[in-house]
Structures are given as structure tokens and as C-alpha cells.
Design a protein around this motif. Structure first.
Motif, short mmCIF file in Angstrom:
data_model
loop_
_atom_site.label_atom_id
_atom_site.label_comp_id
_atom_site.label_asym_id
_atom_site.label_seq_id
_atom_site.Cartn_x
_atom_site.Cartn_y
_atom_site.Cartn_z
N ASN A 157 -41.41 41.97 2.02
CA ASN A 157 -40.77 42.13 0.72
C ASN A 157 -41.80 42.40 -0.38
O ASN A 157 -41.53 43.15 -1.32
N GLN A 211 -30.12 45.56 5.61
CA GLN A 211 -29.84 44.77 4.41
C GLN A 211 -30.18 45.54 3.13
O GLN A 211 -29.48 45.44 2.13
N ARG A 267 -32.40 48.80 -4.16
CA ARG A 267 -31.69 47.52 -4.33
C ARG A 267 -32.42 46.61 -5.31
O ARG A 267 -31.79 45.88 -6.06
N GLU A 280 -30.77 44.33 -8.19
CA GLU A 280 -30.61 42.91 -7.91
C GLU A 280 -31.79 42.05 -8.34
O GLU A 280 -31.85 40.88 -8.00
N ASN A 317 -31.94 38.14 -8.89
CA ASN A 317 -30.67 37.51 -8.53
C ASN A 317 -30.99 36.12 -7.98
O ASN A 317 -31.75 35.99 -7.03
N ASP A 364 -29.53 34.14 -6.13
CA ASP A 364 -29.11 33.88 -4.75
C ASP A 364 -29.88 34.71 -3.72
O ASP A 364 -29.67 34.53 -2.52
N LYS A 365 -30.73 35.62 -4.17
CA LYS A 365 -31.45 36.52 -3.26
C LYS A 365 -32.94 36.50 -3.58
O LYS A 365 -33.45 37.35 -4.32
N TRP A 366 -33.67 35.56 -3.00
CA TRP A 366 -35.09 35.40 -3.33
C TRP A 366 -35.89 36.65 -3.02
O TRP A 366 -36.92 36.91 -3.64
N TRP A 367 -35.46 37.45 -2.05
CA TRP A 367 -36.22 38.63 -1.65
C TRP A 367 -36.26 39.68 -2.75
O TRP A 367 -37.05 40.60 -2.69
N TYR A 368 -35.43 39.52 -3.79
CA TYR A 368 -35.48 40.43 -4.93
C TYR A 368 -36.11 39.77 -6.17
O TYR A 368 -36.04 40.30 -7.26
#
Length: 152
Positions: A10, A48, A114, A118, A121, A123-127
């Protein structure tokens, strides 16, 4: 795939680490089955990130691989669907590093698209901004906590 490896991928998507770091990490994996598991997880990240067939030409170009290499031919021919990406992983071992480089470049294109939508966000640590050490520590603590709860 470890959390550290996923973080590296990431971070690569965010232009924070060079592709050579990921190739080196991959090459430390000695067992062919473990390498294929790594690639399988990378395929999940590609799916994903919602990579598209229109990303393929750019991914090949960015990878600096010849379009005639088997992974490139298969990707162009079959597209970014899960079953086709899995077919590439089943190539002979000597083709897998090329597949890795191609997959990483494909991932990065979809990931960037993405990431713009995002970013941060909760709820989405990868972003999240993965250059921030505090956020990296938070991700590691959170994952450790989730793993402890899951093993109880």
C-alpha cells in the motif's frame, strides 16, 4: 502475507516505497508455494483496488516488461478478472517475478484511483496516509488487537 508486507504494498501504491523494495521482499520468500500465496494475496488487493482492463497497457508500460512476456500476453488477452489473474500465478516459477512486477504496476493504477476517492476513510486503513508513523502504529496496534480477539 504479513501486515508489514501489506503495508509495504500500500505504501508502494502511495509512491512511498520503490518497487525494488517489494521485489526484494518477495525474493526473500524461498518456497514456491509461499510465493504463490503472496501473489494470490496481491491479486486480492488488485481486485479490491478495482483495477480495470483499460489499466493493462499502462501497467505493462510502467512495468518496463516486454509486451511479449507471457504474463503480459495473458493479462492483455484475459483482462483483470480474478480467474485470469489466477491463471498468471500458475505460470512456471521462472515467470513469477515478472508476474509480480506486472501485478504491482496494475495494482498501483487502480489503487491510486481509489485512493483519491477514499483517502483517510476511517474504516479503510489502506487508504490512510501511510507516510505518517502515528497512523502506521495505529494500524499495527489495531490489527494486533483484532488478532488477539480472534484467537480467544
Amino acid at each position: 502475507m504479513t501486515l508489514e508486507q501489506e503495508l509495504l504494498i500500500n505504501q508502494y501504491g502511495q509512491n512511498l516505497v520503490p518497487i525494488e523494495t517489494l521485489v526484494e521482499d518477495y525474493n526473500k520468500i524461498l518456497e514456491p508455494d509461499d510465493r504463490k500465496m503472496y501473489l494470490n494475496h496481491l491479486v486480492s488487493l488488485i481486485i479490491q483496488s478495482k483495477s480495470e482492463d483499460s489499466d493493462i497497457s499502462r501497467a505493462i508500460e510502467n512495468s518496463h516488461l516486454r509486451e511479449t512476456f507471457t504474463p503480459c500476453v495473458l493479462l492483455k488477452k484475459g483482462g483483470t478478472k480474478y480467474h485470469n489473474l489466477r491463471k498468471i500465478i500458475e505460470l512456471p516459477d521462472y515467470e513469477l517475478e515478472k508476474a509480480l512486477v506486472l501485478f504491482l504496476n496494475l495494482f498501483k493504477i487502480g489503487y491510486n484511483r481509489r485512493f483519491q476517492k477514499e483517502k483517510n476513510n476511517p474504516d479503510k486503513w489502506w487508504y490512510w496516509d501511510l507516510s505518517d508513523e502515528n497512523k502506521l502504529d495505529s494500524i499495527k496496534r489495531r490489527t494486533l488487537s483484532e488478532n488477539k480477539r480472534g484467537s480467544m
